[in-house]
Design an enzyme around this catalytic site. Structure first.
Site, PDB file in Angstrom:
ATOM      1  N   GLU A 123       0.822  -1.217   0.000  1.00 18.12           N
ATOM      2  CA  GLU A 123       0.000   0.000   0.000  1.00 18.12           C
ATOM      3  C   GLU A 123       0.855   1.266   0.000  1.00 18.12           C
ATOM      4  O   GLU A 123       0.450   2.299  -0.534  1.00 18.12           O
ATOM      5  CB  GLU A 123      -0.967   0.009   1.187  1.00 18.12           C
ATOM      6  CG  GLU A 123      -2.138  -0.963   1.044  1.00 18.12           C
ATOM      7  CD  GLU A 123      -1.778  -2.380   1.482  1.00 18.12           C
ATOM      8  OE1 GLU A 123      -0.610  -2.622   1.858  1.00 18.12           O
ATOM      9  OE2 GLU A 123      -2.664  -3.248   1.435  1.00 18.12           O
ATOM     10  N   PHE A 180     -11.822  -7.497  13.640  1.00 20.51           N
ATOM     11  CA  PHE A 180     -10.697  -7.906  12.793  1.00 20.51           C
ATOM     12  C   PHE A 180     -10.358  -6.811  11.770  1.00 20.51           C
ATOM     13  O   PHE A 180     -11.221  -6.327  11.062  1.00 20.51           O
ATOM     14  CB  PHE A 180     -11.044  -9.218  12.082  1.00 20.51           C
ATOM     15  CG  PHE A 180      -9.949  -9.691  11.152  1.00 20.51           C
ATOM     16  CD1 PHE A 180      -8.695 -10.021  11.650  1.00 20.51           C
ATOM     17  CD2 PHE A 180     -10.171  -9.790   9.784  1.00 20.51           C
ATOM     18  CE1 PHE A 180      -7.686 -10.445  10.797  1.00 20.51           C
ATOM     19  CE2 PHE A 180      -9.170 -10.210   8.937  1.00 20.51           C
ATOM     20  CZ  PHE A 180      -7.918 -10.542   9.433  1.00 20.51           C
ATOM     21  N   GLN A 181      -9.103  -6.438  11.721  1.00 17.63           N
ATOM     22  CA  GLN A 181      -8.588  -5.423  10.803  1.00 17.63           C
ATOM     23  C   GLN A 181      -9.274  -4.074  10.953  1.00 17.63           C
ATOM     24  O   GLN A 181      -9.463  -3.357   9.984  1.00 17.63           O
ATOM     25  CB  GLN A 181      -8.650  -5.913   9.354  1.00 17.63           C
ATOM     26  CG  GLN A 181      -7.738  -7.121   9.133  1.00 17.63           C
ATOM     27  CD  GLN A 181      -7.485  -7.444   7.672  1.00 17.63           C
ATOM     28  OE1 GLN A 181      -8.351  -7.239   6.836  1.00 17.63           O
ATOM     29  NE2 GLN A 181      -6.292  -7.954   7.375  1.00 17.63           N
ATOM     30  N   LYS A 213     -17.557  -1.397   5.038  1.00 16.94           N
ATOM     31  CA  LYS A 213     -17.935  -2.427   4.075  1.00 16.94           C
ATOM     32  C   LYS A 213     -19.426  -2.377   3.732  1.00 16.94           C
ATOM     33  O   LYS A 213     -19.812  -2.495   2.570  1.00 16.94           O
ATOM     34  CB  LYS A 213     -17.585  -3.805   4.640  1.00 16.94           C
ATOM     35  CG  LYS A 213     -17.863  -4.919   3.646  1.00 16.94           C
ATOM     36  CD  LYS A 213     -17.428  -6.271   4.170  1.00 16.94           C
ATOM     37  CE  LYS A 213     -17.600  -7.314   3.064  1.00 16.94           C
ATOM     38  NZ  LYS A 213     -17.195  -8.656   3.502  1.00 16.94           N
ATOM     39  N   MET A 259      23.950   9.054   2.622  1.00 16.76           N
ATOM     40  CA  MET A 259      23.712  10.335   3.276  1.00 16.76           C
ATOM     41  C   MET A 259      23.999  10.244   4.772  1.00 16.76           C
ATOM     42  O   MET A 259      24.521  11.193   5.376  1.00 16.76           O
ATOM     43  CB  MET A 259      22.264  10.779   3.024  1.00 16.76           C
ATOM     44  CG  MET A 259      21.977  12.197   3.440  1.00 16.76           C
ATOM     45  SD  MET A 259      23.106  13.377   2.695  1.00 16.76           S
ATOM     46  CE  MET A 259      22.090  14.073   1.409  1.00 16.76           C
TER      47      MET A 259
HETATM   48  C1  LIG Z   1      12.046   5.831   5.386  1.00 11.40           C
HETATM   49  C2  LIG Z   1      13.333   6.498   5.764  1.00 11.40           C
HETATM   50  N1  LIG Z   1      14.134   5.927   6.689  1.00 11.40           N
HETATM   51  C3  LIG Z   1      15.298   6.520   7.021  1.00 11.40           C
HETATM   52  C4  LIG Z   1      15.683   7.699   6.445  1.00 11.40           C
HETATM   53  C5  LIG Z   1      16.986   8.381   6.847  1.00 11.40           C
HETATM   54  N2  LIG Z   1      17.907   8.425   5.681  1.00 11.40           N
HETATM   55  C6  LIG Z   1      18.045   9.515   4.895  1.00 11.40           C
HETATM   56  S1  LIG Z   1      19.052   9.275   3.600  1.00 11.40           S
HETATM   57  C7  LIG Z   1      19.390   7.697   4.084  1.00 11.40           C
HETATM   58  C8  LIG Z   1      20.307   6.836   3.282  1.00 11.40           C
HETATM   59  C9  LIG Z   1      19.806   6.580   1.919  1.00 11.40           C
HETATM   60  O1  LIG Z   1      20.587   5.563   1.341  1.00 11.40           O
HETATM   61  P1  LIG Z   1      20.518   5.281  -0.203  1.00 11.40           P
HETATM   62  O2  LIG Z   1      19.127   5.146  -0.644  1.00 11.40           O
HETATM   63  O3  LIG Z   1      21.443   4.160  -0.517  1.00 11.40           O
HETATM   64  O4  LIG Z   1      21.044   6.639  -0.824  1.00 11.40           O
HETATM   65  P2  LIG Z   1      22.515   7.277  -0.815  1.00 11.40           P
HETATM   66  O5  LIG Z   1      22.519   8.309   0.253  1.00 11.40           O
HETATM   67  O6  LIG Z   1      23.492   6.181  -0.554  1.00 11.40           O
HETATM   68  O7  LIG Z   1      22.636   7.882  -2.175  1.00 11.40           O
HETATM   69  C10 LIG Z   1      18.705   7.391   5.262  1.00 11.40           C
HETATM   70  C11 LIG Z   1      18.802   6.109   5.984  1.00 11.40           C
HETATM   71  C12 LIG Z   1      14.796   8.259   5.505  1.00 11.40           C
HETATM   72  N3  LIG Z   1      15.061   9.433   4.900  1.00 11.40           N
HETATM   73  N4  LIG Z   1      13.658   7.631   5.156  1.00 11.40           N
END
Ligand SMILES: Cc1ncc(C[n+]2csc(CCOP(=O)(O)OP(=O)(O)O)c2C)c(N)n1
Ligand SMILES: [Mg+2]
Lengths: 562, 159
Positions: free
Chosen positions: A54, A116-117, A166, A476
């Protein structure tokens, strides 16, 4: 006397009402309480795209909306289906994207009994929806649907949730009430700008160093061409937010690039030094101001134009406030300009050019690096290509280095920064605009948050091109740990990564490995030539950083550049 | 500074939680809140007393106005209004203090509405300073329980 059957089933009334709103596609995922609706769907001309989660269907509806400007529609079942939508609803809320989110609910007689749900999805999503409805009587459906679309797309757009028990969907022989809207409490702000337009024109004529600061509101209002005219007419340089990408084509001579945390040096210097800041459709987000707004553009008279009065003076002290639609207001100011002397910006541009020349976004052009990849991608893809991104370093490299984005050709999770957004958003974009090329730029972390949607791509034969900047890390996060935590790296390695090309191939999607600079161009050319979906897995070093970057808590001119 | 907001809302379930949720989420402080149906059964009137400087109050008003269920918001602060609060106050009494307590109730034009062996319950209507003053005066005798409705307010008619 036999009873005459004149009414329709609740679910059919719902689908008819959606059709009336111009809905051509719903992104959804079925479940128990939605059975009456999925049954009625078989007889409706509305297309249904089955996602794999979803969260994927709501992101797809969001991507659909961003590249069309229309309201995106998604559907999930009660309980877990509804809670899986929550991240996507928050995403649309923070980026002001118009969505109508339909959720199944347990029958009205069971509501409140923890059946449920059953979850209280209206309660859960109250802080992240523009409005929400629990439908208790199927006869109200035409009105509620009409109101929901109206609320979602007008004023400052946002997600509206409709919870559908529903029994409401299943009830037979329903003769609906009129669809006349009852929205006495709904206000769309703006209009009455008495005298303020002239005030802005006067401020412009008195300015020496004006800057236009453009955000998502410009895109929402379709104000891109007016903004361009405005910039050209006044000579004011333009900086954009992440949401404002596409509000002026990159490469336009007035564009200084993105402002803020990962903005260009020139853009940040310009904002800090300007004597007039015209903020259009922005909310002075902390990713732009880098902290409390009191040290942002301190030398400037600040004009704030926004459709939402709540944004006015929320973060930054402003001098002239105009509540209204960005396009309309900019047009009005343009019309008023002939009565005033235009600012002389020659010296200002000397200064801006000097900054630009001394602070290009520089990087090593002789090895495979993400900046090169983005520039090469942009060259081959061109401005007509729709680009979606995930969240992380790769998202910022797109923002900084991807050379041309036309209006409505860009979708990224900006306010929420939700990893996993990019792939389903690309699906929504490709479904919305089947004739146009859609490219996703993702990271190895983000991609795996929505990797199951490769199934949706395969099932619908969507020719999406996936560019994976594969650095083997949560880049990042790594960058923050490197710069601000003394290189103490914690939980950023993604050692268990699969061979992504093989994963793609398992879905019947072509995969291409790229390990060297020479192969980048040919891989993109091959990908764009191939009629179907392609994944280009580009191995880059984990040591790359997104620069420039403003240090935490510092004024935006204090940037780490090298 | 305390502001009194008169908020006209739809008389539907879920409206209160939308309004209250907004306050907690945005970190605004509600001093008191009353809500009841108006002369129009489709509408309820909330009287919200909220603490904040002008900028915060403006934000609160804008945020409230944005809710689809809110029809109008007006700030009664500084306007010519009649405002009242009702309080029920249970006070400890003994043979020694009883007459002094009753005298105090009298001075404030309160009414004794219940009487126990060791306590009495007083009903008092008035503006907030009056009720505050009564509470201060009665406290030394032993304040057992205090229930206040929160302020309701209405604009004075133009003469
Ligand atoms: C759902 C979610 N969880 C955690 C984060 C924190 N976060 C921001 S950037 C990042 C790393 C992203 O890694 P990747 O997709 O490999 O991109 P890169 O920075 O390596 O290009 C994280 C964990 C987030 N923004 N969103
Ligand atoms: Mg990565």
């Amino acid at each position: 006397m036999s009873e005459e059957k004149t009414g329709l089933k609740g679910a059919t009334i719902l689908l008819n009402a959606l059709q009336q709103e111009g809905v051509d596609v719903i992104f959804g995922y079925p479940g128990g309480v939605l059975l009456p609706l999925y049954d009625a769907l078989l007889d409706s001309p509305i297309r249904h795209v089955l996602g794999r989660h979803e969260q994927g269907v709501v992101f797809a509806a969001d991507g659909y909306s961003r590249v069309t400007g229309k309201v995106g529609v998604c559907l999930g079942t009660s309980g877990p289906g509804a809670t899986n939508l929550v991240t996507g609803i928050a995403n649309a809320f923070l980026d002001s994207i118009p969505l109508v989110v339909l959720t199944g609910q347990v029958p009205t007689s069971s509501i409140g009994s923890d059946s449920f749900q059953e979850v209280d999805i209206i309660g859960i999503t109250m802080p992240i929806t523009k409005h929400s409805y629990l439908v208790k009587d199927p006869r109200d459906l035409p009105r509620i649907i009409k109101e929901a679309f109206y609320i979602a797309r007008t004023g400052r757009p946002g997600p509206v949730l409709i919870d559908l028990p529903k029994d409401v969907l299943a009830e037979e022989n329903v003769v609906p009430f009129s669809n006349e809207m009852k929205l006495k409490g709904y206000k769309i702000f703006g209009r009455d700008n008495n005298g303020k337009i002239e005030e802005v024109a006067r401020a412009l004529s008195e300015a020496h160093r004006p800057v236009l600061y453009a955000g998502g509101g410009v895109v929402t209002a379709g104000a891109e061409s007016v903004l361009k005219q405005f910039a050209e007419k006044t000579g004011a340089p333009v900086v954009t937010t992440l949401m404002g990408i596409g509000s002026l084509p990159l490469g336009h001579p007035n564009l200084l690039g993105m402002v803020g945390l990962h903005g260009t040096v020139t853009a940040n210097y310009a904002v800090n030094d300007c004597d007039l800041l015209i903020a259009v459709g922005v909310r002075f987000d902390d990713r732009v101001t880098n902290g409390p707004g009191d040290r942002f553009a301190t030398n400037a008279k600040v004009i704030h134009i926004d459709i939402d009065p709540v944004e006015i003076s929320k973060v930054v002290r402003t001098d002239i406030q105009i509540v209204g639609d960005a396009r309309q207001v900019l047009e009005e100011i343009l019309e008023a300009l002939p009565g005033f002397v235009l600012p002389d910006v020659a010296d200002w541009w000397d200064q801006l050019r000097e900054w630009k020349e001394n602070h290009t976004l520089n990087y090593d052009k002789d090895r495979l690096n993400p900046q090169m990849v983005m520039e090469c991608l942009g060259e081959i893809a061109g401005g007509e290509t729709i680009i979606t991104t995930d969240v992380g370093q790769h998202q910022m490299w797109v923002a900084q280095h991807y050379p041309t984005v036309n209006p409505r050709n860009y979708a990224s999770s900006c306010g929420l920064g939700a990893m996993g957004y990019g792939l389903p958003a690309a699906i929504g974009a490709q479904i919305a605009r089947p004739e146009d090329r859609v490219v996703l730029v993702t990271g190895d972390g983000s991609f795996q948050m929505s990797i199951q949607e490769l199934g949706t791509i395969a099932q619908n034969n969507l020719p999406i091109k996936i560019v994976l900047l594969n650095n083997g890390v949560l880049g990042m996060v790594r960058q923050m740990q490197k710069l601000f935590y003394g290189e103490r790296y914690s939980q950023i390695q993604l050692q268990g990564n699969p061979d992504f090309v093989k994963v793609a191939e398992a879905y019947g999607i072509r995969g291409i490995h790229v390990n060297s600079l020479e192969n980048v161009r040919s891989a993109f050319e091959e990908a764009f030539k191939h009629p179907g979906a392609v994944l280009v897995d580009i191995k880059i070093s984990e040591h790359e950083n997104v620069l420039p970057m403003v240090s935490p808590g510092k004024v935006i001119t204090e940037m780490i550049v090298r | 500074m305390l502001h009194t907001l008169a908020v006209l809302v739809e008389n539907n379930p879920g409206v209160l939680i939308r309004v209250a949720g907004l306050f907690t989420r945005r970190g605004y402080n509600i001093d008191s809140l009353t809500v009841c149906q108006t002369e129009d059964p489709e509408l309820s009137r909330m009287t919200i007393v909220v603490n904040g400087d002008d900028q915060i109050i403006q934000q609160v008003r804008n945020q409230l106005s944005k809710l689809v269920v809110v029809h109008s918001v007006s700030d009664l602060t500084g306007e010519s209004v009649v405002d009242r609060e009702l309080a029920l106050i249970r006070v400890q009494v003994s043979t020694e203090t009883r007459s002094a307590v009753l005298q105090t109730v009298d001075i404030f034009r309160g009414r004794v509405v219940d009487m126990g062996r060791t306590n009495i319950t007083v009903e008092l209507t008035g503006d907030i300073p009056k009720i505050d003053a009564f509470v201060r005066a009665i406290r030394p005798y032993g304040l057992l329980e205090l229930v206040r409705t929160g302020k309701v307010a209405i604009l004075r008619s133009e003469t």
